[in-house]
Motif scaffolding. Structure first.
Motif, PDB file in Angstrom:
ATOM      1  N   ASP A   1      -5.004  -7.745  -8.266  1.00  0.00           N
ATOM      2  CA  ASP A   1      -6.160  -8.524  -7.835  1.00  0.00           C
ATOM      3  C   ASP A   1      -6.321  -9.777  -8.689  1.00  0.00           C
ATOM      4  N   GLU A   2      -6.193  -9.629 -10.003  1.00  0.00           N
ATOM      5  CA  GLU A   2      -6.294 -10.783 -10.903  1.00  0.00           C
ATOM      6  C   GLU A   2      -5.169 -11.781 -10.630  1.00  0.00           C
TER       7      GLU A   2
ATOM      8  N   ILE B   1      -1.500 -11.752   1.489  1.00  0.00           N
ATOM      9  CA  ILE B   1      -2.437 -10.694   1.882  1.00  0.00           C
ATOM     10  C   ILE B   1      -2.253 -10.317   3.347  1.00  0.00           C
TER      11      ILE B   1
ATOM     12  N   ARG C   1      -1.927 -17.129  -1.213  1.00  0.00           N
ATOM     13  CA  ARG C   1      -2.666 -15.869  -1.259  1.00  0.00           C
ATOM     14  C   ARG C   1      -2.925 -15.348   0.159  1.00  0.00           C
TER      15      ARG C   1
ATOM     16  N   LEU D   1      -3.756  -2.041  -9.179  1.00  0.00           N
ATOM     17  CA  LEU D   1      -4.582  -2.814  -8.246  1.00  0.00           C
ATOM     18  C   LEU D   1      -5.433  -3.854  -8.971  1.00  0.00           C
ATOM     19  N   GLU D   2      -5.944  -3.506 -10.132  1.00  0.00           N
ATOM     20  CA  GLU D   2      -6.732  -4.448 -10.925  1.00  0.00           C
ATOM     21  C   GLU D   2      -5.876  -5.645 -11.335  1.00  0.00           C
TER      22      GLU D   2
ATOM     23  N   GLU E   1       0.832  -1.208   0.000  1.00  0.00           N
ATOM     24  CA  GLU E   1       0.000   0.000   0.000  1.00  0.00           C
ATOM     25  C   GLU E   1       0.867   1.259   0.000  1.00  0.00           C
TER      26      GLU E   1
ATOM     27  N   LEU F   1      -3.499 -12.178  -7.813  1.00  0.00           N
ATOM     28  CA  LEU F   1      -3.716 -12.815  -6.513  1.00  0.00           C
ATOM     29  C   LEU F   1      -4.745 -13.938  -6.608  1.00  0.00           C
ATOM     30  N   ASP F   2      -5.755 -13.753  -7.443  1.00  0.00           N
ATOM     31  CA  ASP F   2      -6.781 -14.788  -7.621  1.00  0.00           C
ATOM     32  C   ASP F   2      -6.206 -16.066  -8.218  1.00  0.00           C
TER      33      ASP F   2
END
Length: 173
Positions: A110-111, A125, A121, A106-107, A86, A113-114
């Motif tokens: 996020d992808e 996180i 993960r 961030l997008e 962050e 991390l999925d």
């Protein structure tokens, strides 16, 4: 160009703070449209095509900015610890450019991390986003610190590989 020019400029201005840079990008889009027309390349949806070209030119503008090494001391806390994820992202308070870059990063994160296995993960996180220490995570999960370190290492390796292209896209080669 008359139909979409003002909308396109507004779109570009939402992502680029400097007005002259925004106008330059708009000019590049129009020049590319004219060049495509001269080469007789068919474009089915001209408006969508121009917005896509504008988006690419905005990304190109970010690429021109030179990246800084994350090993630099300024990316460490006062205690010398690496900053959290962050802390490394552009702040939305820095303006539309930073907000755009932050959103894209961030997008993509996020992808990526999925795609990780749940155990990797979760530790990534907990450590990077929630700011927990490995000892705190170990106490919560009853998993050894060395196992957590290993899981995070594999997560980081995957994320580096997966996010390499977006990293290069923003000029951090």
């Amino acid at each position: 160009m008359e139909k979409d020019g003002s909308r396109l400029l507004s779109y570009i201005r939402n992502h680029v703070v400097d007005r002259s840079t925004a106008e330059d990008i708009l000019q590049e889009v129009f020049c590319e449209l004219i060049e495509t027309y001269r080469l007789m390349k068919p474009i089915e949806q001209v408006s969508a095509w121009m917005f896509r070209v504008a988006k690419n030119r905005i990304i190109d503008a970010f690429r021109k900015r030179k990246g800084e090494s994350l090993n630099d001391e300024r990316y460490r806390s006062e205690e010398g610890e690496p900053l959290l994820l962050e802390d490394l992202l552009p702040s939305p308070e820095e303006g539309p450019d930073a907000t755009f870059v932050r959103g894209v990063l961030l997008e993509e994160l996020d992808e990526a991390l999925d795609e990780l296995p749940e155990a990797q993960r979760a530790v990534f996180i907990a450590h990077e986003i929630d700011g927990l220490s490995f000892k705190e995570i170990a106490a919560e999960t009853n998993v050894g610190v060395n196992t957590l370190l290993s899981r995070k290492r594999y997560a980081v390796l995957h994320l580096r590989k997966r996010l390499h292209s977006i990293y290069q896209e923003f000029g951090k080669k």
